[in-house]
Design a protein around this motif. Structure first.
Motif, PDB file in Angstrom:
ATOM      1  N   GLN A 135       0.731  -1.220   0.220  1.00  0.00           N
ATOM      2  CA  GLN A 135       0.202   0.112  -0.024  1.00  0.00           C
ATOM      3  C   GLN A 135       0.876   1.045  -0.103  1.00  0.00           C
ATOM      4  OE1 GLN A 135      -3.179   0.480  -0.665  1.00  0.00           O
ATOM      5  NE2 GLN A 135      -3.526  -1.695  -0.797  1.00  0.00           N
ATOM      6  N   LEU A 138       2.161   1.624  -3.361  1.00  0.00           N
ATOM      7  CA  LEU A 138       1.059   2.038  -4.452  1.00  0.00           C
ATOM      8  C   LEU A 138       0.634   3.342  -4.371  1.00  0.00           C
ATOM      9  CD1 LEU A 138      -0.954  -1.404  -4.724  1.00  0.00           C
ATOM     10  CD2 LEU A 138       0.453  -0.212  -6.636  1.00  0.00           C
ATOM     11  N   PRO A 144      -2.907   0.951 -13.450  1.00  0.00           N
ATOM     12  CA  PRO A 144      -2.588  -0.459 -13.691  1.00  0.00           C
ATOM     13  C   PRO A 144      -1.227  -0.705 -13.856  1.00  0.00           C
ATOM     14  CG  PRO A 144      -4.418   0.161 -15.212  1.00  0.00           C
ATOM     15  CD  PRO A 144      -3.975   1.405 -14.343  1.00  0.00           C
ATOM     16  N   GLY A 145      -0.663   0.468 -14.541  1.00  0.00           N
ATOM     17  CA  GLY A 145       0.917   0.273 -14.662  1.00  0.00           C
ATOM     18  C   GLY A 145       1.647   0.271 -13.398  1.00  0.00           C
ATOM     19  N   LEU A 147       0.325  -0.687 -10.403  1.00  0.00           N
ATOM     20  CA  LEU A 147       0.102  -1.840  -9.828  1.00  0.00           C
ATOM     21  C   LEU A 147       0.912  -3.118 -10.174  1.00  0.00           C
ATOM     22  CD1 LEU A 147      -2.192  -3.058  -7.773  1.00  0.00           C
ATOM     23  CD2 LEU A 147      -3.493  -3.865 -10.039  1.00  0.00           C
ATOM     24  N   ILE A 148       1.280  -2.967 -11.473  1.00  0.00           N
ATOM     25  CA  ILE A 148       2.153  -4.175 -12.002  1.00  0.00           C
ATOM     26  C   ILE A 148       3.701  -3.742 -12.043  1.00  0.00           C
ATOM     27  CG2 ILE A 148       3.064  -5.104 -14.210  1.00  0.00           C
ATOM     28  CD1 ILE A 148      -0.138  -4.628 -15.238  1.00  0.00           C
ATOM     29  N   SER A 149       4.232  -2.578 -11.782  1.00  0.00           N
ATOM     30  CA  SER A 149       5.336  -2.322 -11.527  1.00  0.00           C
ATOM     31  C   SER A 149       5.672  -2.722  -9.904  1.00  0.00           C
ATOM     32  CB  SER A 149       5.772  -0.696 -11.504  1.00  0.00           C
ATOM     33  OG  SER A 149       5.622  -0.418 -12.937  1.00  0.00           O
ATOM     34  N   ALA A 151       3.986  -4.818  -8.166  1.00  0.00           N
ATOM     35  CA  ALA A 151       3.885  -6.364  -7.981  1.00  0.00           C
ATOM     36  C   ALA A 151       5.303  -6.979  -8.219  1.00  0.00           C
ATOM     37  CB  ALA A 151       2.840  -6.762  -8.825  1.00  0.00           C
ATOM     38  N   MET A 152       5.877  -6.500  -9.426  1.00  0.00           N
ATOM     39  CA  MET A 152       7.212  -6.756  -9.884  1.00  0.00           C
ATOM     40  C   MET A 152       8.273  -6.540  -8.850  1.00  0.00           C
ATOM     41  SD  MET A 152       6.887  -5.976 -13.979  1.00  0.00           S
ATOM     42  CE  MET A 152       8.579  -6.593 -14.316  1.00  0.00           C
ATOM     43  N   LEU A 153       8.075  -5.408  -8.488  1.00  0.00           N
ATOM     44  CA  LEU A 153       9.236  -4.974  -7.285  1.00  0.00           C
ATOM     45  C   LEU A 153       9.153  -5.835  -6.006  1.00  0.00           C
ATOM     46  CD1 LEU A 153      11.414  -2.833  -6.726  1.00  0.00           C
ATOM     47  CD2 LEU A 153       9.510  -1.660  -5.743  1.00  0.00           C
ATOM     48  N   LEU A 186      10.524   1.691 -10.683  1.00  0.00           N
ATOM     49  CA  LEU A 186       9.286   2.583 -10.338  1.00  0.00           C
ATOM     50  C   LEU A 186       9.142   3.826 -11.055  1.00  0.00           C
ATOM     51  CD1 LEU A 186       9.031   2.152  -6.639  1.00  0.00           C
ATOM     52  CD2 LEU A 186       7.816   1.142  -8.378  1.00  0.00           C
ATOM     53  N   GLY A 187      10.219   4.144 -11.790  1.00  0.00           N
ATOM     54  CA  GLY A 187      10.088   5.467 -12.675  1.00  0.00           C
ATOM     55  C   GLY A 187      10.546   6.673 -11.838  1.00  0.00           C
TER      56      GLY A 187
ATOM     57  N   THR B 160       5.381 -12.628 -10.901  1.00  0.00           N
ATOM     58  CA  THR B 160       4.402 -11.497 -10.790  1.00  0.00           C
ATOM     59  C   THR B 160       3.089 -12.054 -11.224  1.00  0.00           C
ATOM     60  OG1 THR B 160       6.137  -9.925 -11.377  1.00  0.00           O
ATOM     61  CG2 THR B 160       3.722  -9.348 -11.782  1.00  0.00           C
ATOM     62  N   ASN B 163       0.598 -13.079  -8.424  1.00  0.00           N
ATOM     63  CA  ASN B 163       0.098 -11.890  -7.596  1.00  0.00           C
ATOM     64  C   ASN B 163      -1.418 -11.884  -7.662  1.00  0.00           C
ATOM     65  OD1 ASN B 163      -0.443  -9.599  -6.392  1.00  0.00           O
ATOM     66  ND2 ASN B 163       1.585  -9.213  -6.349  1.00  0.00           N
ATOM     67  N   GLN B 177       2.135  -3.901 -19.936  1.00  0.00           N
ATOM     68  CA  GLN B 177       2.736  -3.261 -18.687  1.00  0.00           C
ATOM     69  C   GLN B 177       4.118  -3.655 -18.306  1.00  0.00           C
ATOM     70  OE1 GLN B 177       1.575  -0.360 -17.868  1.00  0.00           O
ATOM     71  NE2 GLN B 177      -0.568  -0.223 -18.398  1.00  0.00           N
TER      72      GLN B 177
END
Lengths: 192, 192
Positions: A135, A138, A144-145, A147-149, A151-153, A186-187, B160, B163, B177
């Motif tokens: 959280q 996030l 969505p992008g 959320l996926i970043s 999750a990958m992290l 995460l940019g 991922t 998840n 993504q």
DNA sequence: GTCTATAGTAGGATAGAC
DNA sequence: GTCTATCCTACTATAGAC
């Protein structure tokens, strides 16, 4: 103090030796793939000797996870006190990376072993802490992008330390490089 | 054809139903945490009926992994034919993401379950394929930073899809993504 | 293709001696 | 703190009837 026991044990007690043996086996074979007999064999004792140190197999796993869970709680609580989103992300990111590097093997165990959620279902609950970390990264109403970043992290941070190719990398170096890579993922801009 | 069985089974056979039940249980409890009794119970049959479809528990796991391993081999071989480093990375990255999304649960199983290396030690060897994927992403003589980014990427890509927060995300969206995030992690420019 | 029944082994855990 | 010995349960796997 020997370099191999930094962080887990101040003294070489029977208990700490048992935990180290169990962690090595759990990492390699999984918790459910490791019997008390295997732990006992590795120590050169019998199962009964293992039961003298821990009342059950679950108790061994709990003892292994406890320092990590404790550090996770500290990281989450500190981050949640920050007042800006940027500061929260910064705090949780550095905190989690630090903890993932210090507890390399246990982090991977917590992230990936099915025995951990099964155990913590009725216990101190690492799942809730992972949720709070998610959280914080996030933020409210993520795209969505994002959320996926995130999750990958999550997988990347907790699992990377176990990678055998990184076994020779020093903690300090690993921490620094993981932080740089995580920011890219995460940019975020690298801090000047 | 039902959406839930895309890619794994053309017809609803007893065998495909068994594999689906096993995969769900393996994902949740791990291979070593799942007994044949649990699989049988989920199907409403007895263990003996399970043994009629597969000669051993290992055979079930092998059958689950086979389509993923096959796709991995294809991805690796195609990428190794590319003649520039850039094209190799591009090829393996899109290929692995595609495969990780199509086989979400099996990918995570292969990456994280200790029963998989134990099985493949004497079998077709997914470990060697993972190794070749790693080499393609690393390139020759990588710096430590690259080594660590690629290690993080490996866990991230394979884990991922499992998840639960991404369960509702469509394959197409997830693929797109993940590719964007993976490029950021590796420090590649987004393709224009 | 599914059943009942069972063999043989290994698992977690306990009791009590030293 | 470690041992021997044991209990009970659950596991993988097989045999043979329907």
């Amino acid at each position: 103090m020997d370099a191999a026991m930094r962080g887990d044990a101040r003294k070489e007690t029977p208990r700490s030796r048992l935990l180290a043996a169990a962690l090595a086996l759990y990492s390699r074979h999984g918790v459910n793939g490791t019997s008390l007999q295997m732990i006992a064999d590795r120590l050169g004792v019998t199962k009964a000797a293992v039961y003298h140190q821990f009342r059950s197999k679950d108790a061994i796993l709990l003892a292994l996870l406890e320092p990590l869970v404790s550090d996770m709680r500290e990281v989450v609580e500190r981050a949640e006190c920050e007042r800006t989103r940027t500061a929260q992300v910064e705090s949780v990111l550095t905190g989690v990376i630090d903890l993932a590097v210090r507890h390399r093997e246990v982090s991977a165990l917590m992230q990936a072993d099915p025995a951990v959620p099964a155990l913590h279902a009725s216990q101190s609950d690492s799942a809730a802490l992972s949720e709070r970390i998610g959280q914080l990264l996030l933020g409210p109403d993520p795209e969505p992008g994002r959320l996926i970043s995130v999750a990958m992290l999550g997988s990347a941070l907790m699992m990377t330390g176990k990678n055998p190719k990184l076994a020779a990398v020093e903690d300090e170096e690993l921490r620094r490089q993981m932080l740089v890579a995580a920011r890219r993922l995460l940019g975020l801009r690298s801090r000047g």
